[in-house]
Design a protein around this motif. Sequence first.
Motif, PDB file in Angstrom:
ATOM      1  N   MET A  47     106.426  85.263  24.234  1.00  0.00           N
ATOM      2  CA  MET A  47     107.385  84.473  25.020  1.00  0.00           C
ATOM      3  C   MET A  47     108.733  84.421  24.297  1.00  0.00           C
ATOM      4  SD  MET A  47     105.202  81.332  26.716  1.00  0.00           S
ATOM      5  CE  MET A  47     105.114  80.468  25.179  1.00  0.00           C
ATOM      6  N   ILE A  48     108.717  84.230  22.988  1.00  0.00           N
ATOM      7  CA  ILE A  48     109.968  84.179  22.221  1.00  0.00           C
ATOM      8  C   ILE A  48     110.658  85.539  22.268  1.00  0.00           C
ATOM      9  CG2 ILE A  48     110.937  83.929  19.899  1.00  0.00           C
ATOM     10  CD1 ILE A  48     108.761  81.731  19.449  1.00  0.00           C
ATOM     11  N   ARG A  49     109.879  86.617  22.164  1.00  0.00           N
ATOM     12  CA  ARG A  49     110.457  87.970  22.213  1.00  0.00           C
ATOM     13  C   ARG A  49     111.144  88.206  23.555  1.00  0.00           C
ATOM     14  NH1 ARG A  49     109.773  92.756  24.282  1.00  0.00           N
ATOM     15  NH2 ARG A  49     107.835  92.269  25.338  1.00  0.00           N
ATOM     16  N   LEU A  50     110.498  87.780  24.637  1.00  0.00           N
ATOM     17  CA  LEU A  50     111.073  87.994  25.958  1.00  0.00           C
ATOM     18  C   LEU A  50     112.325  87.145  26.177  1.00  0.00           C
ATOM     19  CD1 LEU A  50     107.790  88.171  28.071  1.00  0.00           C
ATOM     20  CD2 LEU A  50     109.346  90.059  27.498  1.00  0.00           C
ATOM     21  N   ARG A  51     112.333  85.917  25.651  1.00  0.00           N
ATOM     22  CA  ARG A  51     113.485  85.026  25.818  1.00  0.00           C
ATOM     23  C   ARG A  51     114.644  85.384  24.893  1.00  0.00           C
ATOM     24  NH1 ARG A  51     110.712  79.741  24.830  1.00  0.00           N
ATOM     25  NH2 ARG A  51     108.918  80.161  26.087  1.00  0.00           N
ATOM     26  N   ASN A  52     114.339  85.965  23.730  1.00  0.00           N
ATOM     27  CA  ASN A  52     115.356  86.217  22.708  1.00  0.00           C
ATOM     28  C   ASN A  52     115.270  87.644  22.162  1.00  0.00           C
ATOM     29  OD1 ASN A  52     114.121  83.227  22.230  1.00  0.00           O
ATOM     30  ND2 ASN A  52     116.349  83.214  22.116  1.00  0.00           N
TER      31      ASN A  52
END
Length: 167
Positions: A47-52
């Motif tokens: 989720m963090i990779r996709l958001r940032n």
Amino acid sequence: MKKYKTGMYGGKFLPFHKGHRYCVEFAALECETVYVILFWGGPEEEMIRLRNPEIWLSVEKRTEQMKRICEEASKYAKIIPALIDTTGLRLPDGSEDWEAETPLVRKLLGDKLDAVYSSEESYGEYFSRAYPEAVHRLVDVKRIHFPISGTDIRGMKSEMERADWMV
């Protein structure tokens, strides 16, 4: 003589920043040996990779950062970097299951733990259950030395703004 024989500092380090380095050095000044543990894996990282995507660091990149910071702090103490894969160790709601991670930390450290380091008072209850023999050492709780968190950095829009906090 140092205050503690063995300490531990862990996190996801998404990303590794100056506050993390400060905590590693703080622990190294107090302990003869410090384990720095990178907990990685699981849906939260995705989720963090996709958001940032612009600041996403793979576990390999974070491991490089961790090793560099551990090497810098090794002038103060013996620093042991370690990785623990938490993939699959999730609660039904998808959040981290620290209770399931504890045996992996124990396997790495055994019972030789005197101090656990963090900047979060809220971790105290868990630490006292998981590592009852260790004192919870709070470092820069009010973020005076480095007023930043990984969440703050992930929310920054510009690379220049983030650069001030990254290691």
